[in-house]
Design an enzyme around this catalytic site. Structure first.
Site, PDB file in Angstrom:
ATOM      1  N   LYS A  22      -5.281  15.321  -1.623  1.00 39.14           N
ATOM      2  CA  LYS A  22      -3.869  15.597  -1.967  1.00 39.14           C
ATOM      3  C   LYS A  22      -3.455  14.740  -3.159  1.00 39.14           C
ATOM      4  O   LYS A  22      -4.043  13.699  -3.435  1.00 39.14           O
ATOM      5  CB  LYS A  22      -2.939  15.304  -0.789  1.00 39.14           C
ATOM      6  CG  LYS A  22      -2.884  13.834  -0.311  1.00 39.14           C
ATOM      7  CD  LYS A  22      -2.012  12.920  -1.123  1.00 39.14           C
ATOM      8  CE  LYS A  22      -2.242  11.454  -0.820  1.00 39.14           C
ATOM      9  NZ  LYS A  22      -1.543  10.511  -1.706  1.00 39.14           N
ATOM     10  N   ASP A 152      -0.315  10.139   5.161  1.00 37.10           N
ATOM     11  CA  ASP A 152      -0.875  11.366   4.581  1.00 37.10           C
ATOM     12  C   ASP A 152      -1.501  12.276   5.635  1.00 37.10           C
ATOM     13  O   ASP A 152      -1.765  13.452   5.377  1.00 37.10           O
ATOM     14  CB  ASP A 152      -1.966  11.030   3.549  1.00 37.10           C
ATOM     15  CG  ASP A 152      -1.443  10.159   2.426  1.00 37.10           C
ATOM     16  OD1 ASP A 152      -0.247  10.263   2.106  1.00 37.10           O
ATOM     17  OD2 ASP A 152      -2.238   9.378   1.872  1.00 37.10           O
TER      18      ASP A 152
HETATM   19  O1  C5P Z   1      -0.048   5.355   5.455  1.00 35.13           O
HETATM   20  P1  C5P Z   1      -1.143   4.450   5.048  1.00 35.13           P
HETATM   21  O2  C5P Z   1      -2.168   4.229   6.111  1.00 35.13           O
HETATM   22  O3  C5P Z   1      -1.746   4.772   3.722  1.00 35.13           O
HETATM   23  O4  C5P Z   1      -0.418   3.035   4.864  1.00 35.13           O
HETATM   24  C1  C5P Z   1      -1.096   1.832   4.569  1.00 35.13           C
HETATM   25  C2  C5P Z   1      -0.098   0.693   4.645  1.00 35.13           C
HETATM   26  O5  C5P Z   1       0.965   0.910   3.698  1.00 35.13           O
HETATM   27  C3  C5P Z   1       0.609   0.506   5.972  1.00 35.13           C
HETATM   28  O6  C5P Z   1      -0.135  -0.279   6.841  1.00 35.13           O
HETATM   29  C4  C5P Z   1       1.902  -0.183   5.563  1.00 35.13           C
HETATM   30  O7  C5P Z   1       1.678  -1.558   5.312  1.00 35.13           O
HETATM   31  C5  C5P Z   1       2.224   0.467   4.243  1.00 35.13           C
HETATM   32  N1  C5P Z   1       3.121   1.616   4.422  1.00 35.13           N
HETATM   33  C6  C5P Z   1       4.494   1.411   4.480  1.00 35.13           C
HETATM   34  N2  C5P Z   1       5.330   2.486   4.650  1.00 35.13           N
HETATM   35  C7  C5P Z   1       4.828   3.755   4.762  1.00 35.13           C
HETATM   36  C8  C5P Z   1       3.457   3.985   4.691  1.00 35.13           C
HETATM   37  C9  C5P Z   1       2.621   2.891   4.539  1.00 35.13           C
HETATM   38  O8  C5P Z   1       4.958   0.278   4.368  1.00 35.13           O
HETATM   39  N3  C5P Z   1       5.680   4.769   4.911  1.00 35.13           N
END
Ligand code: C5P
Length: 312
Positions: A22, A152
């Site tokens: 994506k 995602d």
């Molecule tokens: O969603 P993803 O696994 O890529 O997120 C990695 C990190 O990014 C999370 O552990 C968090 O620290 C941060 N994050 C956030 N807010 C979101 C998505 C991710 O702070 N909406």
């Protein structure tokens, strides 16, 4: 990378699909909740580029095997932390089926580049297990399983090519596919750690909240409309810290402007490091090797999500 025993693999219980990557065509990061996560508003768009994913269920033990040139020299980390593995475990835990599984992934999506590769694999594993399951979950059930795995995963567990998303990516409005566009992905020999990028946003953010990216669905029904809302909040904090990213963004934008293509634009993918150009026809001059980059991958935006094929 292998975890657990592989066991014997009779045919007849195999599901395969392509875990398509994506990009975010718009990405606004809103306030940080008490949980530490940030509220998002984003437009997800699937690409044709994807990893091949195979899930077998009539096996003894649980295993995952990832191969392919896209795997960095340092590997993908511990199997138990692999999102595809965690997705299968979550499915088994939530539904009681299956007890055992073998996952095989051929990696093509650049790793750690903001293209949702690990999340696409997780979404594909959920779709594969669901295609094999005696009592499949609804799409909402898959979204609920994907939500704790990352922002995602919910979108990538659906069969939508385009969607608006809010919250932590679990509140989705799927949108009709747009005509295909050429996509050039410029990759870098380093990744950007997503939690760090959110931390930079918290540290650097201006006091005023950013405007909402999308107020009318007209904005997401044509590439010209999307170009007007195309934006990524992470660019303001990532580009200054990685000068090669800023330089490539500037160069791709200059080329998009020169091309006269009213729907062409360039953005950072997710929290980076990949930068992408979307256009109606890839300029031939794009074959450049910019200093500090590691390669170019050409693909297209997806007009369909590859169906899960069940054999046997
Ligand atoms: O969603 P993803 O696994 O890529 O997120 C990695 C990190 O990014 C999370 O552990 C968090 O620290 C941060 N994050 C956030 N807010 C979101 C998505 C991710 O702070 N909406």
């Amino acid at each position: 990378m292998t975890a657990g025993g592989v066991g014997h693999r009779p045919s007849g219980t195999t599901a395969r699909t392509v875990a398509q990557a994506k990009v975010n065509l718009a990405l606004r990061v809103l306030a940080r909740e008490a949980t530490g996560y940030h509220q998002l508003e984003t437009v997800f768009c699937r690409l044709e580029l994807g990893d091949d994913v195979v899930v077998r269920t009539a096996v003894r033990g649980r295993s995952i095997d990832c191969r392919g040139d896209a795997i960095p020299a340092g590997g993908l980390g511990a199997p138990e932390r692999n999102l595809a593995w965690r997705a299968a475990e979550a499915y088994a835990w939530a539904t009681g089926w299956p007890n055992d599984f073998a996952i095989e992934i051929e990696k093509r999506i650049p790793v750690g580049g903001g293209l949702g590769g690990g999340s696409a694999d997780a979404g594909a594993v959920l779709r594969c297990l669901n295609a094999l399951a005696p009592s499949p979950l609804s799409t909402d059930g898959l979204i609920a399983l994907g939500t704790p795995l990352g922002a995602d995963v919910p979108f990538l567990a659906t069969d939508a090519t385009l969607a608006l998303a809010w919250g932590r990516g679990e509140r989705l409005l799927t949108l009709p596919a747009l005509p295909p566009r050429d996509v050039v992905l410029v990759t870098f020999p380093f990744g950007v750690a997503t939690p760090e990028a959110y931390g930079w946003l918290d540290a650097d953010a201006p006091v005023e909240a950013p405007a909402a990216a999308v107020r009318s669905l007209d904005a997401v029904q044509s590439w010209e409309g999307i170009r007007r809302i195309a934006h990524n909040d992470f660019e303001a904090v990532v580009a200054p810290r990685f000068t090669a990213i800023g330089a490539v963004l500037d160069e791709l934008r200059a080329r998009a402007a020169e091309s006269g293509d009213a729907s062409a634009f360039a953005l950072l993918a997710g929290s980076g490091a990949t930068v992408f150009l979307i256009s109606s026809a890839t300029p031939s001059t794009i074959a450049f090797a910019h200093e500090g980059t590691s390669g170019i991958v050409r693909t297209k935006t997806a007009t369909r999500v590859v169906a899960v094929e069940v054999s046997g």
